[in-house]
Design a protein around this motif. Sequence first.
Motif, PDB file in Angstrom:
ATOM      1  N   ALA A 556     -36.963 -51.972 -22.817  1.00 43.74           N
ATOM      2  CA  ALA A 556     -35.725 -51.761 -22.064  1.00 43.74           C
ATOM      3  C   ALA A 556     -35.825 -50.458 -21.274  1.00 43.74           C
ATOM      4  N   PRO A 557     -35.103 -50.347 -20.140  1.00 43.85           N
ATOM      5  CA  PRO A 557     -34.281 -51.397 -19.548  1.00 43.85           C
ATOM      6  C   PRO A 557     -35.157 -52.448 -18.858  1.00 43.85           C
ATOM      7  N   SER A 558     -34.597 -53.632 -18.674  1.00 42.87           N
ATOM      8  CA  SER A 558     -35.330 -54.702 -18.006  1.00 42.87           C
ATOM      9  C   SER A 558     -35.038 -54.685 -16.512  1.00 42.87           C
ATOM     10  N   ALA A 561     -30.861 -58.499 -15.146  1.00 42.75           N
ATOM     11  CA  ALA A 561     -29.746 -58.452 -16.079  1.00 42.75           C
ATOM     12  C   ALA A 561     -29.831 -59.595 -17.083  1.00 42.75           C
ATOM     13  N   SER A 564     -35.204 -59.059 -21.042  1.00 42.88           N
ATOM     14  CA  SER A 564     -35.926 -57.888 -21.513  1.00 42.88           C
ATOM     15  C   SER A 564     -37.299 -57.885 -20.864  1.00 42.88           C
ATOM     16  N   TRP A 661     -37.991 -49.753 -11.173  1.00 39.85           N
ATOM     17  CA  TRP A 661     -38.333 -51.170 -11.072  1.00 39.85           C
ATOM     18  C   TRP A 661     -38.522 -51.592  -9.612  1.00 39.85           C
ATOM     19  N   ASP A 722     -41.905 -57.702 -15.772  1.00 43.75           N
ATOM     20  CA  ASP A 722     -40.792 -58.584 -16.122  1.00 43.75           C
ATOM     21  C   ASP A 722     -40.781 -59.770 -15.156  1.00 43.75           C
ATOM     22  N   ASP A 744     -29.598 -58.005 -10.272  1.00 47.95           N
ATOM     23  CA  ASP A 744     -28.536 -57.234 -10.913  1.00 47.95           C
ATOM     24  C   ASP A 744     -27.326 -58.074 -11.278  1.00 47.95           C
ATOM     25  N   THR A 755     -28.380 -53.431 -27.550  1.00 45.82           N
ATOM     26  CA  THR A 755     -29.485 -53.148 -28.463  1.00 45.82           C
ATOM     27  C   THR A 755     -29.379 -51.711 -28.949  1.00 45.82           C
TER      28      THR A 755
END
Length: 916
Positions: A556-558, A561, A564, A661, A722, A744, A755
């Motif tokens: 995380a974060p992925s 939305a 993961s 990202w 991801d 998003d 989490t």
Amino acid sequence: MFAAVLALTAGALTASAATAPPASALTPPVGFTADNLATYQTNGIVWSLAEANGVVYAGGTFTNVRPAGSPAGSNTTSAVNFAAFDAATGAPTGCSLSFTRSSGTATVRALAVSPDKSTLYAGGYFNAVNGRGANGLVAVNTADCTLRAGFAPNFGATVRALDVAGDGTVYAGGDFQSLDSRTRRFFGAVTAAGAVTAWNPDADDPGRTLKVTPDGQNVLIGGDFFTVGGANSHALAVTSAASGALTRAYTGNFIPSSAVIKDIVTDTASNGWYAGGEGAGGASFDGRLAMGLDTFDQRWRDTCQGATQALRVYRGVLYAGSHVHDCSTMGGFPNQVRKHLTAQSVGDPAMLGWLPDTNDGIGEPVGPRALTVSSRGGRDFLWVGGEFTTVNGVAQQALTRFATTPDTGAPSVPVVSLSAPRAGAVRVSWRSGLDLDDSLLTYRVYRNGGSTPVHTTTGSSLFFSRPQLTFTDTDVVAGRSYSYRITASDGTNTSALSANATVTAAGSSSPYAQRVLADGADLYWRYDEAGGAFAADASDNDDGGVYVNAPSYRSAPSAVAGSSALALNGADEYVYSDRLHHYTSPTPYSIETWFRTDTGRGGRIVGYGNNIGSAQGHTSGISDKLLYLTDNGRLAFGVQAGSTSSRPTVTSAASYNDNAWHHAVATQGPSGMRLYVDGVSVGSNATADNRSYNGYWRVGGDAMTNGWPSRPTSTYFAGQVDETAIYPSALSAAQVAAHHDLADTPPGPGDTTLTLTPTEDAYVNSVAANTAYNNDQLASRGTTAYLSYLRYTLPTAPAGQELRSARLTFRTSSDPTAGSADSHTLVPVSGAWTESAVTYNSRPSLATTVLGTISGATAVSTDYSVELDAPALGGALGSAYSLALTSGGTDSLRIWSGEVATAAHRPQLVLTFGAE
């Protein structure tokens, strides 16, 4: 676009369950199990095997035998280059013959039995047997294991091949150029009495194998030779059984000049004969030939690489001893680890699901050298001899055997992944299992601990292609948790249940994921697994992946939305597709992924290569369709133009190693190559061509030659990835932008997942009752007690929502004893404790309520999860909450704590909230 190849020819096995019959032990036409039986061993190489009347004879270069399980040098019985064994027990029969030489190293290289089974002929390099003079060939009475008097042919050098005709004629091949002082270059024959016959093929180089045809009219010969009787015929020829004159020559490049023929067998039932080759290099011949006994023409050719040494036909199946490792020249698996025992139908070179294995062993080394089939006690046995020192991973030297029954080996335990892709559905995906003598398996899916399967299906798999199978459960309620376990069965043996996996049914779908699927992705790895080695494919193509060297899950974060990410170390962690693909240029395709990194060493993010992945580091010799990062953080997309060394590449002007990202899409089609970053095109060229070959998709690393522009220092990617997808089309600019903009967008109302990592954790030990343990591990055991404590700060529920599910995810530590076969329970802590002060003597009191039970966490360095009682936790929302890990058993469980350096390894509490 990327058609999966599951066998060596077009008759491929598939994972489809729609019309597959139920699995049965030994998938037809396989006749032997892959379960090796206890068999005596030798201390050297077994070169030849033969059988008569339930006795198996072994010849080679060795001095003693010993029982199965005995290390070299222990429990030995003298056996000088020859031994005889009971086919059914694997133990010596008492037939003892000693083959020796006055100088040099004696060896028995060839064994053959007369058609009436009364006489065993043994050839090789020796000049005495039990002290009696002999020159390369002797006859042994099988009834009493005595040498036949008066049979004394004199061969001038080593005899390497033997066969006996119906009239008693003994045909021989080898290194000799004289027989009883007559010129017989590399092939010759004697009568049953030992007199030299007129058979004289007159080859120019050594003979390695020969076989009399069933009608007795011809002798099939194989070896190193290039001419027979002065006529061209390399390595293979058909000769008259009377004179040795050529009946059929094989010229041109039928057998490449760099190859030799090592074994020939005949099969009356198929009216065929079969030859095995050993060559040098990819253009040579290492595989098998199927030929007709009527015309002597080729029926099929297996061009796999791997030095075939021995063949036997049994009930329509051709069994082979080799070290096959590359079948790419015939549409099969590319170069990978060696396999030493294989099976094919006599009518089709496609590999069957029979794959017991040896190692290469001593000597050259090549593994198996000889095969024979013998019957005793109502069962048939396949015996294998050679150079190997292990069989199916267990120490066993030079000899092993397999039987027709019983099949005792259970399939591997399925590896399961769950997802909730849309409202009203749970997708259960699993990697198809592996059974060394059953390619077709039956799978049963069990839900919520039930004893009756909710789904049953069959699927086929081979070692190099284990397709994903999927069951979509639509009998679910949004917000409710469901658990699943799966077994695999061959019809006789059933695997253990898979580890329990749990998922909460969603109330809505991920807009991003639905758009990726709608745009045609045929490989889509979301990396949402809690652990294990299986990467589920969210597409309908069921193209699952394999995680290598345990990358960090649920990072995380992925990027997207509700999902993961996967973290990779940049050294040896990656993912490879579990199905072999064939790509033909210039078919269009697209590569899409998200990545995040701050590395200054670059790395290969996504690419296509010709080698299967493994923890042993098998990298690709051919690779293209690469998306990689240069050392200065620029993104590059490159291909190999056909088979040339040209590598057209599109490279971004900007750098992206900023620890943020980024969305990357690479497309290639008729209009050329284009690279997009964060929804915008950053470069293109007109190249529409790339490399056509069989291969695998890999994420995170593989080989890169020096020819790639701005080749990175590291070919492995350090960072997070991801939502990796592959498409059979070139995505449009509008599609790429839409994907980027949807990242998003949350799945919609009704799903909120949080989490949590522990604020405090510790364990106590009854042996050191006054010591506080707050290091990087937690532990649980009942006897000589360990107990562990974890504290989490629970949030309040989001407005209009309630806690629907809760689970604890954790990773067993790298301690060799970390895994546990016992059950371990999680219960609330009712007393006070602190991380720095808690000891066994000051341990807090515990509640009796069981929040969850851990079972099946048997592997070290592996991620697991356990479903917790959500209502029990729901009453504690908005407070600090403690739970204890306990056990009543004797087998300890060790897991990483909140102090471990890798964040993804820490025990995490995952809470899912849904609408009230």
